[in-house]
Motif scaffolding. Structure first.
Motif: not given
Length: 197
Positions: A94-111
């Motif tokens: 879950l921690i690894i997943g949350e790290i990925i989500v953080y960076w995906l959100a940072r990179y792709y934004g609201k889309s």
């Protein structure tokens, strides 16, 4: 067109996950797999050393695309590997997943948020974005402390609100274990109460 199809797949996956999980529970119960913790663990041992890696990978995926309702996958890990080991494997995934989500959100934004969230959840998500940095930190802590609160949304917000990664990780590492353990033991109690004799 491709994004629309992907979005539909993401919406359908949790339904398929619940159906598959229900089917596995019924099958496992009829075959005696769920009659005791030992019988379940013996069944899982058939997959050998790969079982741990498969489980951690599924937990990572679970954060990005929720296949099962929150907590169920953690309980599966607890029953498979034992309470403490199952919680730790779940926590790591879950921690690894949350790290990925953080960076995906940072990179792709609201889309990215629009892609993985329903309209209702996206509206909740947008309201959360209006908070200042201190408010985002408090929101993360609160959703991680309160059982069944939308901590996945708060983590997504942290990525988009540009909460520094160091601050994000501090909160996540400290409070996520509480969240995972609370979910896990609550659902495990119900599982033991109604399925395993």
């Amino acid at each position: 067109m491709g994004a629309r199809i992907l979005k539909r797949i993401i919406y359908i996956l949790p339904i398929i996950g619940v159906i598959c999980f229900t089917g596995l529970v019924i099958y496992g119960y009829s075959k005696g797999i769920f009659h005791s913790v030992e019988s379940l663990q013996n069944f899982i041992k058939q997959f050998g050393e790969y079982a741990v890696f498969i489980f951690i990978f599924l937990q990572i995926l679970q954060v990005i695309v929720p296949i099962l309702p929150g907590g169920i996958s953690t309980v599966v890990g607890m029953l498979m590997f034992g309470n403490i080991q199952g919680l730790l494997y779940s926590y790591v995934g879950l921690i690894i997943g949350e790290i990925i989500v953080y960076w995906l959100a940072r990179y792709y934004g609201k889309s990215f948020a629009r892609l993985i969230l329903t309209k209702k959840r996206y509206l909740k998500f947008e309201k959360m974005l209006d908070r200042p940095e201190k408010g985002i930190k408090r929101l993360m802590m609160l959703t991680l402390l309160v059982p069944f609160a939308p901590d996945d949304l708060a983590c997504l917000v942290a990525g988009l609100a540009e909460l520094p990664f160091k601050e994000y990780m501090k909160i996540l590492l400290i409070f996520k274990f509480w969240s995972v353990a609370t979910y896990g033991y609550a659902i495990l109690f119900l599982f033991n109460r109604f399925l395993i004799h």
